[in-house]
Design a protein around this motif. Structure first.
Motif, PDB file in Angstrom:
ATOM      1  N   GLU A  18       0.827  -1.200   0.000  1.00 40.94           N
ATOM      2  CA  GLU A  18       0.000   0.000   0.000  1.00 40.94           C
ATOM      3  C   GLU A  18       0.864   1.254   0.000  1.00 40.94           C
ATOM      4  O   GLU A  18       1.969   1.254   0.553  1.00 40.94           O
ATOM      5  CB  GLU A  18      -0.905   0.038   1.243  1.00 40.94           C
ATOM      6  CG  GLU A  18      -1.940  -1.070   1.299  1.00 40.94           C
ATOM      7  CD  GLU A  18      -2.872  -0.932   2.484  1.00 40.94           C
ATOM      8  OE1 GLU A  18      -2.701   0.058   3.246  1.00 40.94           O
ATOM      9  OE2 GLU A  18      -3.763  -1.771   2.663  1.00 40.94           O
ATOM     10  N   VAL A  19       0.368   2.293  -0.605  1.00 39.55           N
ATOM     11  CA  VAL A  19       1.012   3.596  -0.587  1.00 39.55           C
ATOM     12  C   VAL A  19      -0.036   4.621  -0.194  1.00 39.55           C
ATOM     13  O   VAL A  19      -1.041   4.782  -0.883  1.00 39.55           O
ATOM     14  CB  VAL A  19       1.625   3.961  -1.957  1.00 39.55           C
ATOM     15  CG1 VAL A  19       2.171   5.397  -1.933  1.00 39.55           C
ATOM     16  CG2 VAL A  19       2.737   2.989  -2.321  1.00 39.55           C
ATOM     17  N   LYS A  20       0.186   5.266   0.939  1.00 37.14           N
ATOM     18  CA  LYS A  20      -0.744   6.272   1.460  1.00 37.14           C
ATOM     19  C   LYS A  20      -2.169   5.726   1.583  1.00 37.14           C
ATOM     20  O   LYS A  20      -3.145   6.385   1.226  1.00 37.14           O
ATOM     21  CB  LYS A  20      -0.723   7.512   0.572  1.00 37.14           C
ATOM     22  CG  LYS A  20       0.624   8.234   0.566  1.00 37.14           C
ATOM     23  CD  LYS A  20       0.589   9.472  -0.312  1.00 37.14           C
ATOM     24  CE  LYS A  20       1.944  10.186  -0.290  1.00 37.14           C
ATOM     25  NZ  LYS A  20       1.940  11.399  -1.148  1.00 37.14           N
ATOM     26  N   GLY A  21      -2.267   4.490   2.062  1.00 34.54           N
ATOM     27  CA  GLY A  21      -3.566   3.885   2.293  1.00 34.54           C
ATOM     28  C   GLY A  21      -4.231   3.280   1.077  1.00 34.54           C
ATOM     29  O   GLY A  21      -5.311   2.692   1.176  1.00 34.54           O
ATOM     30  N   VAL A  22      -3.577   3.395  -0.074  1.00 31.97           N
ATOM     31  CA  VAL A  22      -4.144   2.837  -1.310  1.00 31.97           C
ATOM     32  C   VAL A  22      -3.454   1.519  -1.632  1.00 31.97           C
ATOM     33  O   VAL A  22      -2.231   1.470  -1.782  1.00 31.97           O
ATOM     34  CB  VAL A  22      -3.964   3.813  -2.492  1.00 31.97           C
ATOM     35  CG1 VAL A  22      -4.529   3.196  -3.769  1.00 31.97           C
ATOM     36  CG2 VAL A  22      -4.640   5.136  -2.193  1.00 31.97           C
ATOM     37  N   LYS A  23      -4.228   0.450  -1.721  1.00 29.12           N
ATOM     38  CA  LYS A  23      -3.662  -0.868  -1.996  1.00 29.12           C
ATOM     39  C   LYS A  23      -3.328  -0.988  -3.478  1.00 29.12           C
ATOM     40  O   LYS A  23      -4.201  -0.892  -4.334  1.00 29.12           O
ATOM     41  CB  LYS A  23      -4.653  -1.965  -1.592  1.00 29.12           C
ATOM     42  CG  LYS A  23      -4.044  -3.361  -1.592  1.00 29.12           C
ATOM     43  CD  LYS A  23      -5.012  -4.375  -1.002  1.00 29.12           C
ATOM     44  CE  LYS A  23      -4.386  -5.752  -0.881  1.00 29.12           C
ATOM     45  NZ  LYS A  23      -5.301  -6.735  -0.276  1.00 29.12           N
ATOM     46  N   GLY A  68       7.794   4.172  -2.886  1.00 32.58           N
ATOM     47  CA  GLY A  68       7.819   3.439  -1.623  1.00 32.58           C
ATOM     48  C   GLY A  68       8.859   2.340  -1.613  1.00 32.58           C
ATOM     49  O   GLY A  68       9.473   2.085  -0.595  1.00 32.58           O
TER      50      GLY A  68
END
Length: 209
Positions: A18-23, A68
């Motif tokens: 995930e990056v900033k809450g986005v899977k 990330g």
């Protein structure tokens, strides 16, 4: 650095990326479920999974572009970390297909050894574990103590660093970006296929030698 890269990549492989809450990438559990075709054997499903993952491992920058990965393990190139992620997620998914719990320390260590391909059996044997018995969950719980798993993890990390250096992947990529990318992609495809075969042999066939 390599030990840290392995640990972080494996944790992300189990939980998903995930990056900033986005899977952005599914977990090993999701991957195993997506290839669970009831009309095929576990090994056939695992083979389909491996074939698809090989194409992903060879797609230059497929994961590094998400962001990330470059900071997953300081000092380790993002390309190396992203490939580790793909390969470890594939291995963990195969273990799940075979009925193992990838969160167990012993299973995690065996997943690491699969990254060595045909050399996996040698590392396990060098750690003092007999490889004549079939690998089962009870077997690894009985034989792979914390001290043993630590020893194996260290050996795997060292061998991976040595392997990367001997193949010249890192140096070539720095010196000749375009040629390095092509070479690296081809190398990743071949190694991922070998690693997949090792994971199937270990977790499905129950053999490490």
């Amino acid at each position: 650095m390599m030990s840290k890269a392995l640990q972080v990549a494996y944790e992300k492989a189990i939980s998903g990326f995930e990056v900033k809450g986005v899977k952005l990438l599914d977990s090993a559990y999701d991957l195993a479920k997506s290839y669970a075709n009831p009309e095929k054997t576990v090994k056939q499903n695992a083979t389909s999974l491996v074939n698809w993952q090989c194409s992903k491992a060879g797609a230059s920058g497929f994961a590094t572009s998400f962001g990330g990965f470059a900071t997953m393990a300081v000092g380790v190139p993002a390309n190396i970390t992203s490939v580790l992620y793909v390969q470890l997620r594939m291995i963990a998914a195969i273990a799940i297909m075979a009925g193992y719990d990838p969160r167990q320390d012993q299973v995690q260590t065996l997943a690491y050894t699969c990254l060595l391909g045909s050399a996996a059996g040698d590392v396990i044997k060098d750690a003092g574990i007999k490889i004549t018995e079939k690998v089962t969950e009870n077997y690894i719980k009985r034989t792979m103590t914390r001290a043993v798993t630590t020893k194996i993890n260290q050996k795997v990390g060292f061998k991976l660093i040595t392997k990367a250096g001997s193949k010249g992947v890192l140096n070539m990529t720095k010196m000749i970006p375009v040629v390095g990318a092509v070479f690296g992609a081809s190398f990743d495809i071949v190694t991922t296929k070998t690693i997949g075969a090792t994971a199937k042999k270990m977790f499905i066939d129950g053999k490490v030698g």
